[in-house]
Design a protein around this motif. Structure first.
Motif, short mmCIF file in Angstrom:
data_model
loop_
_atom_site.label_atom_id
_atom_site.label_comp_id
_atom_site.label_asym_id
_atom_site.label_seq_id
_atom_site.Cartn_x
_atom_site.Cartn_y
_atom_site.Cartn_z
N GLU A 72 6.92 0.99 6.26
CA GLU A 72 8.27 1.24 5.74
C GLU A 72 8.30 2.59 5.05
OE1 GLU A 72 10.69 -0.75 6.33
OE2 GLU A 72 9.70 -2.63 6.90
N ARG A 73 9.43 3.30 5.19
CA ARG A 73 9.61 4.54 4.42
C ARG A 73 9.98 4.22 2.98
NH1 ARG A 73 13.13 8.57 8.20
NH2 ARG A 73 14.70 6.97 7.85
N GLU A 74 10.80 3.19 2.79
CA GLU A 74 11.19 2.73 1.46
C GLU A 74 10.92 1.24 1.38
OE1 GLU A 74 15.18 3.82 0.56
OE2 GLU A 74 14.86 5.96 0.94
N VAL A 75 10.50 0.78 0.21
CA VAL A 75 10.07 -0.60 0.05
C VAL A 75 10.88 -1.26 -1.06
CG1 VAL A 75 8.12 -2.10 -0.50
CG2 VAL A 75 7.75 0.00 0.80
N ASN A 76 11.20 -2.54 -0.84
CA ASN A 76 11.84 -3.35 -1.87
C ASN A 76 10.98 -4.58 -2.13
OD1 ASN A 76 14.34 -1.80 -2.15
ND2 ASN A 76 14.82 -2.52 -0.09
N LEU A 96 2.35 6.14 -9.74
CA LEU A 96 1.93 5.05 -10.63
C LEU A 96 3.12 4.25 -11.11
CD1 LEU A 96 -0.81 6.85 -12.79
CD2 LEU A 96 -1.13 5.42 -10.75
N ALA A 97 4.22 4.93 -11.44
CA ALA A 97 5.43 4.24 -11.89
C ALA A 97 5.99 3.37 -10.77
CB ALA A 97 6.47 5.24 -12.37
N ARG A 98 6.00 3.89 -9.55
CA ARG A 98 6.47 3.08 -8.41
C ARG A 98 5.60 1.86 -8.22
NH1 ARG A 98 6.83 5.26 -2.83
NH2 ARG A 98 5.04 6.57 -3.38
N PHE A 141 0.87 -1.18 0.00
CA PHE A 141 0.00 0.00 0.00
C PHE A 141 0.91 1.23 0.00
CE2 PHE A 141 -4.05 1.88 2.20
CZ PHE A 141 -4.18 2.78 1.15
N LEU A 142 0.99 1.92 -1.15
CA LEU A 142 1.80 3.12 -1.29
C LEU A 142 1.02 4.35 -0.85
CD1 LEU A 142 3.35 2.43 -4.84
CD2 LEU A 142 4.43 2.07 -2.61
N ARG A 143 1.69 5.24 -0.12
CA ARG A 143 1.05 6.40 0.53
C ARG A 143 -0.14 5.93 1.37
NH1 ARG A 143 3.50 11.00 -1.18
NH2 ARG A 143 4.33 11.04 -3.30
N ALA A 144 0.13 4.91 2.15
CA ALA A 144 -0.92 4.22 2.88
C ALA A 144 -1.59 5.10 3.92
CB ALA A 144 -0.34 2.97 3.55
N GLN A 145 -2.87 4.84 4.13
CA GLN A 145 -3.64 5.45 5.21
C GLN A 145 -4.35 4.34 5.98
OE1 GLN A 145 -6.25 8.60 3.86
NE2 GLN A 145 -4.75 9.35 2.40
N GLY A 195 -0.75 -9.91 8.03
CA GLY A 195 0.34 -10.84 7.81
C GLY A 195 0.96 -10.78 6.44
N ARG A 196 0.33 -10.07 5.51
CA ARG A 196 0.88 -9.99 4.16
C ARG A 196 0.88 -8.57 3.58
NH1 ARG A 196 -3.47 -11.04 0.27
NH2 ARG A 196 -5.44 -11.33 1.36
N LEU A 197 0.61 -7.59 4.43
CA LEU A 197 0.53 -6.21 3.99
C LEU A 197 1.77 -5.42 4.44
CD1 LEU A 197 -1.09 -3.72 2.88
CD2 LEU A 197 -2.02 -3.50 5.21
N VAL A 198 2.33 -4.66 3.50
CA VAL A 198 3.39 -3.70 3.80
C VAL A 198 2.86 -2.32 3.43
CG1 VAL A 198 5.74 -2.93 3.29
CG2 VAL A 198 5.23 -5.37 3.39
N CYS A 199 2.91 -1.38 4.37
CA CYS A 199 2.45 -0.01 4.14
C CYS A 199 3.65 0.90 3.96
CB CYS A 199 1.60 0.47 5.32
SG CYS A 199 0.08 -0.45 5.56
N GLN A 200 3.68 1.62 2.85
CA GLN A 200 4.73 2.61 2.62
C GLN A 200 4.14 3.98 2.90
OE1 GLN A 200 4.81 5.05 -0.04
NE2 GLN A 200 6.78 5.86 0.66
#
Length: 354
Positions: free
Chosen positions: A63-67, A88-90, A26-30, A40-45
């Motif tokens: 996370e601030r940065e995600v890989n 969108l590109a990210r 989830f990018l720019r997550a809220q 268990g399977r979600l990463v919030c950036q």
């Protein structure tokens, strides 16, 4: 009030085939209660500290940065055009093969425009409208690559770069990212070279005021820089690393409005924000002042600049033994206060607590 995240969750609910069992980004997550579905399977950036704090309090990994690659990427794109398409590109870059990118944008923040961008780069999208927002999604299909030239142009549009004839580094999305703020310039003109000891810059941004301190105040022993936006720190690190000084600035990703628990500094400088989104909110600056009073040692001093109409003088008079208006010109005022005597905090409703 309706928000794009509500529309995003609705789209997931009515399209259960999108809710895969794989990893979710989830990018720019809220924060939203429905995110517990991905436990268990979600990463919030998230690089904005107040929102990151809410996500962490709800138990999500932030996370601030995600890989890595993910089967589903959710994104709430920034309304600013360069950041919108870079988001969108990210999202594309983190998609696993056959993964789905889903975005949601409020109608008043460029929803149709963003939907067209995703259609342009991916070739095909699905979409729906809900909660005064648009939700649209596309699949990264094998054999049907998204347009690489457009994606690269979008990535570069939000990249860190040199500004002001190469003197500083900055990036789109930061406050006054490509120029020196008029208020900060006025404050720099009136900061005395005698500022010394342990010093802090509250709301440092890409580092203009900290750069000035390190170049002109040679008796500084330490410099701590604070900001709620983690995107600023790499720019500030590069900018301050160019200053010929023994002092190395220490960055802190922190929401200043939550206050400080201990006194530490001999001086604090700041150009506090006074907007939450598009809405003016003088309470933010008042919270910055309260935090400065909490963080300063007895005898410590605060230097700040503000728009001339902002009502900061009364609080300064209550919290410091000495206060003065150094200058008022061009719509701004520089204020100086010394020797904190009271350390109030402010509730979210704006009521003062002691």
């Amino acid at each position: 009030m309706s928000y794009p995240i509500d529309a995003l969750i609705y789209a997931l609910d009515v399209n259960p085939e999108i809710n895969t069992d794989g990893r979710v980004l989830f990018l720019r997550a809220q924060e939203h209660p429905a995110l517990q579905h991905f436990e268990g399977r979600l990463v919030c950036q998230q690089t904005w500290k107040p929102r990151a704090n809410l996500l962490q309090a709800a138990g999500h990994r932030v996370e601030r940065e995600v890989n890595g690659l993910f089967n589903l990427v959710l994104v709430l794109p920034d309304p600013q055009r360069d950041l919108m398409v870079a988001d969108l590109a990210r999202g594309h870059d983190h998609l696993a093969p056959e993964g789905i990118l889903m975005a949601a944008v409020h109608n008043d923040a460029g929803a149709k425009r963003c939907e067209q961008y995703l259609r342009e780069v991916s070739g095909h999208i699905d979409s729906l409208s809900k909660h005064h927002s648009r939700v649209f999604w596309a699949t990264k299909e094998d054999g049907k690559p998204w347009k690489a030239d457009i994606l690269e142009r979008w990535r570069q549009g939000a990249a860190m770069r040199r500004i002001l004839e190469g003197r500083f580094w900055s990036r789109p999305g930061l406050f006054n990212w490509d120029r020196i703020d008029e208020g900060s310039a006025l404050l720099a003109q009136h900061l005395p070279a005698t500022i010394a000891g342990n010093v802090a810059d509250f709301g440092c941004g890409w580092g203009f005021l900290s750069d000035h301190l390190l170049r002109h105040c040679h008796d500084i022993d330490s410099l701590d820089i604070y900001d709620a936006d983690a995107d600023c720190f790499e720019c500030a690190r590069r900018n301050l690393g160019l200053v010929p000084t023994r002092v190395k600035a220490q960055p802190h990703w922190q929401d200043i409005t939550t206050g400080f628990e201990r006194t530490k500094f001999d001086a604090v400088i700041m150009n506090p924000p006074f907007h939450e989104g598009k809405e003016a909110d003088p309470l933010i600056g008042l919270k910055f002042i309260a935090a400065a009073a909490q963080s300063l040692r007895p005898g410590g001093q605060l230097w700040l600049v503000a728009n001339r109409q902002l009502p900061y003088e009364n609080l300064l008079a209550e919290t410091f033994a000495q206060t003065e208006k150094v200058i008022e010109t061009g719509g701004f005022k520089v204020l100086h206060a010394q020797n904190p005597i009271v350390q109030p905090t402010y509730s979210r409703r704006g009521k003062r607590r002691r």
